[in-house]
Motif scaffolding. Sequence first.
Motif, PDB file in Angstrom:
ATOM      1  N   LEU A 121     -10.380  13.568   5.747  1.00 24.87           N
ATOM      2  CA  LEU A 121     -10.159  12.366   4.934  1.00 24.87           C
ATOM      3  C   LEU A 121      -8.682  11.983   4.949  1.00 24.87           C
ATOM      4  N   LYS A 122      -7.809  12.984   4.829  1.00 26.19           N
ATOM      5  CA  LYS A 122      -6.364  12.719   4.900  1.00 26.19           C
ATOM      6  C   LYS A 122      -6.000  12.084   6.241  1.00 26.19           C
ATOM      7  N   LYS A 123      -6.554  12.603   7.320  1.00 26.24           N
ATOM      8  CA  LYS A 123      -6.270  12.037   8.649  1.00 26.24           C
ATOM      9  C   LYS A 123      -6.657  10.565   8.693  1.00 26.24           C
ATOM     10  N   VAL A 124      -7.845  10.254   8.180  1.00 25.42           N
ATOM     11  CA  VAL A 124      -8.344   8.879   8.193  1.00 25.42           C
ATOM     12  C   VAL A 124      -7.443   7.979   7.352  1.00 25.42           C
ATOM     13  N   LEU A 125      -7.127   8.412   6.140  1.00 30.09           N
ATOM     14  CA  LEU A 125      -6.320   7.586   5.245  1.00 30.09           C
ATOM     15  C   LEU A 125      -4.898   7.403   5.761  1.00 30.09           C
ATOM     16  N   LEU A 126      -4.326   8.449   6.349  1.00 28.60           N
ATOM     17  CA  LEU A 126      -2.977   8.310   6.912  1.00 28.60           C
ATOM     18  C   LEU A 126      -2.969   7.367   8.112  1.00 28.60           C
ATOM     19  N   ARG A 127      -3.988   7.462   8.958  1.00 27.51           N
ATOM     20  CA  ARG A 127      -4.094   6.530  10.086  1.00 27.51           C
ATOM     21  C   ARG A 127      -4.168   5.088   9.585  1.00 27.51           C
ATOM     22  N   ARG A 128      -5.000   4.868   8.584  1.00 25.86           N
ATOM     23  CA  ARG A 128      -5.150   3.521   8.016  1.00 25.86           C
ATOM     24  C   ARG A 128      -3.842   3.045   7.391  1.00 25.86           C
ATOM     25  N   TYR A 129      -3.161   3.934   6.683  1.00 25.19           N
ATOM     26  CA  TYR A 129      -1.893   3.587   6.043  1.00 25.19           C
ATOM     27  C   TYR A 129      -0.871   3.125   7.085  1.00 25.19           C
ATOM     28  N   PHE A 130      -0.704   3.928   8.142  1.00 24.38           N
ATOM     29  CA  PHE A 130       0.309   3.583   9.142  1.00 24.38           C
ATOM     30  C   PHE A 130      -0.101   2.368   9.972  1.00 24.38           C
ATOM     31  N   LYS A 131      -1.385   2.175  10.168  1.00 27.60           N
ATOM     32  CA  LYS A 131      -1.864   0.984  10.867  1.00 27.60           C
ATOM     33  C   LYS A 131      -1.534  -0.266  10.055  1.00 27.60           C
ATOM     34  N   MET A 132      -1.786  -0.209   8.747  1.00 28.71           N
ATOM     35  CA  MET A 132      -1.475  -1.343   7.868  1.00 28.71           C
ATOM     36  C   MET A 132       0.031  -1.558   7.767  1.00 28.71           C
ATOM     37  N   LYS A 133       0.775  -0.467   7.706  1.00 28.43           N
ATOM     38  CA  LYS A 133       2.231  -0.558   7.621  1.00 28.43           C
ATOM     39  C   LYS A 133       2.786  -1.215   8.888  1.00 28.43           C
ATOM     40  N   ASP A 134       2.292  -0.782  10.038  1.00 24.49           N
ATOM     41  CA  ASP A 134       2.731  -1.378  11.306  1.00 24.49           C
ATOM     42  C   ASP A 134       2.371  -2.858  11.369  1.00 24.49           C
ATOM     43  N   ALA A 135       1.167  -3.194  10.916  1.00 29.14           N
ATOM     44  CA  ALA A 135       0.734  -4.598  10.935  1.00 29.14           C
ATOM     45  C   ALA A 135       1.623  -5.439  10.032  1.00 29.14           C
ATOM     46  N   THR A 136       1.983  -4.903   8.874  1.00 28.61           N
ATOM     47  CA  THR A 136       2.860  -5.622   7.945  1.00 28.61           C
ATOM     48  C   THR A 136       4.247  -5.805   8.546  1.00 28.61           C
ATOM     49  N   GLU A 137       4.776  -4.746   9.153  1.00 28.38           N
ATOM     50  CA  GLU A 137       6.108  -4.831   9.770  1.00 28.38           C
ATOM     51  C   GLU A 137       6.102  -5.796  10.944  1.00 28.38           C
ATOM     52  N   ASN A 138       5.054  -5.755  11.752  1.00 32.08           N
ATOM     53  CA  ASN A 138       4.967  -6.659  12.902  1.00 32.08           C
ATOM     54  C   ASN A 138       4.805  -8.104  12.453  1.00 32.08           C
ATOM     55  N   MET A 163       0.854  -1.191   0.000  1.00 29.16           N
ATOM     56  CA  MET A 163       0.000   0.000   0.000  1.00 29.16           C
ATOM     57  C   MET A 163       0.889   1.240   0.000  1.00 29.16           C
ATOM     58  N   ASN A 164       0.596   2.165  -0.909  1.00 28.07           N
ATOM     59  CA  ASN A 164       1.347   3.405  -0.998  1.00 28.07           C
ATOM     60  C   ASN A 164       0.725   4.469  -0.114  1.00 28.07           C
ATOM     61  N   LEU A 165       1.541   5.451   0.258  1.00 25.51           N
ATOM     62  CA  LEU A 165       1.047   6.582   1.028  1.00 25.51           C
ATOM     63  C   LEU A 165      -0.046   7.274   0.209  1.00 25.51           C
ATOM     64  N   PRO A 166      -1.241   7.479   0.785  1.00 26.99           N
ATOM     65  CA  PRO A 166      -2.346   8.060   0.012  1.00 26.99           C
ATOM     66  C   PRO A 166      -2.060   9.504  -0.392  1.00 26.99           C
ATOM     67  N   GLN A 167      -2.396   9.822  -1.624  1.00 30.91           N
ATOM     68  CA  GLN A 167      -2.260  11.180  -2.146  1.00 30.91           C
ATOM     69  C   GLN A 167      -3.662  11.752  -2.324  1.00 30.91           C
ATOM     70  N   ILE A 168      -4.014  12.716  -1.495  1.00 25.76           N
ATOM     71  CA  ILE A 168      -5.336  13.314  -1.552  1.00 25.76           C
ATOM     72  C   ILE A 168      -5.183  14.766  -1.964  1.00 25.76           C
ATOM     73  N   ASN A 169      -6.007  15.194  -2.917  1.00 33.19           N
ATOM     74  CA  ASN A 169      -6.012  16.603  -3.295  1.00 33.19           C
ATOM     75  C   ASN A 169      -7.449  17.034  -3.543  1.00 33.19           C
ATOM     76  N   ASN A 170      -7.627  18.282  -3.899  1.00 34.35           N
ATOM     77  CA  ASN A 170      -8.972  18.835  -4.049  1.00 34.35           C
ATOM     78  C   ASN A 170      -9.785  18.179  -5.150  1.00 34.35           C
ATOM     79  N   ASN A 171      -9.136  17.549  -6.081  1.00 39.82           N
ATOM     80  CA  ASN A 171      -9.855  16.990  -7.224  1.00 39.82           C
ATOM     81  C   ASN A 171     -10.058  15.484  -7.162  1.00 39.82           C
ATOM     82  N   ASN A 172      -9.517  14.797  -6.144  1.00 41.65           N
ATOM     83  CA  ASN A 172      -9.690  13.344  -6.108  1.00 41.65           C
ATOM     84  C   ASN A 172     -10.370  12.834  -4.838  1.00 41.65           C
ATOM     85  N   VAL A 173     -11.067  13.704  -4.149  1.00 42.05           N
ATOM     86  CA  VAL A 173     -11.767  13.317  -2.922  1.00 42.05           C
ATOM     87  C   VAL A 173     -12.801  12.230  -3.214  1.00 42.05           C
ATOM     88  N   ALA A 174     -13.536  12.375  -4.303  1.00 44.09           N
ATOM     89  CA  ALA A 174     -14.623  11.436  -4.622  1.00 44.09           C
ATOM     90  C   ALA A 174     -14.121  10.006  -4.748  1.00 44.09           C
TER      91      ALA A 174
END
Length: 135
Positions: A110-127, A1-12
């Motif tokens: 949305l960025k907060k949510v996606l970043l939390r999910r990203y790091f949670k998955m990253k930690d789970a993968t590393e663990n 999973m890559n770090l999520p890229q969120i901008n004004n035009n891709n929220v949907a």
Amino acid sequence: MNLPQINNNNVAQHFDQAEIVQQTAEQIMKDFGMFGVEISFSGNIENAYNELHGQLIDQITLLVERNYDLLLSVLYQVDITDREIRKAEQELPHYSHIEIIAHQVIVRDLKKVLLRRYFKMKDATENKGDLEIDK
């Protein structure tokens, strides 16, 4: 999973998973609720952006008219900068200033949510890798 890229035009494109939408709505409700500003969410995923955006527009309009300092506190809590608002004004010229602020709240939470999910998955993968090494 890559770090999520969120901008004004891709929220949907990020508002297509019920869990992400629900967590974003909860984050918005939490951020505004800390200041006694009520935002609710019906749970309707298909209309989530419009529902949240409309409520945010209404609440931000009231805060601009009645308690601008409280609005600034909320925006500080959400972590929205003047620079981000100015950039959004360029990218979304069809939105009013209030609509842009409401949009930026959704984008930021949305960025907060996606970043939390990203790091949670990253930690789970590393663990998981650590557990395999320990075997």
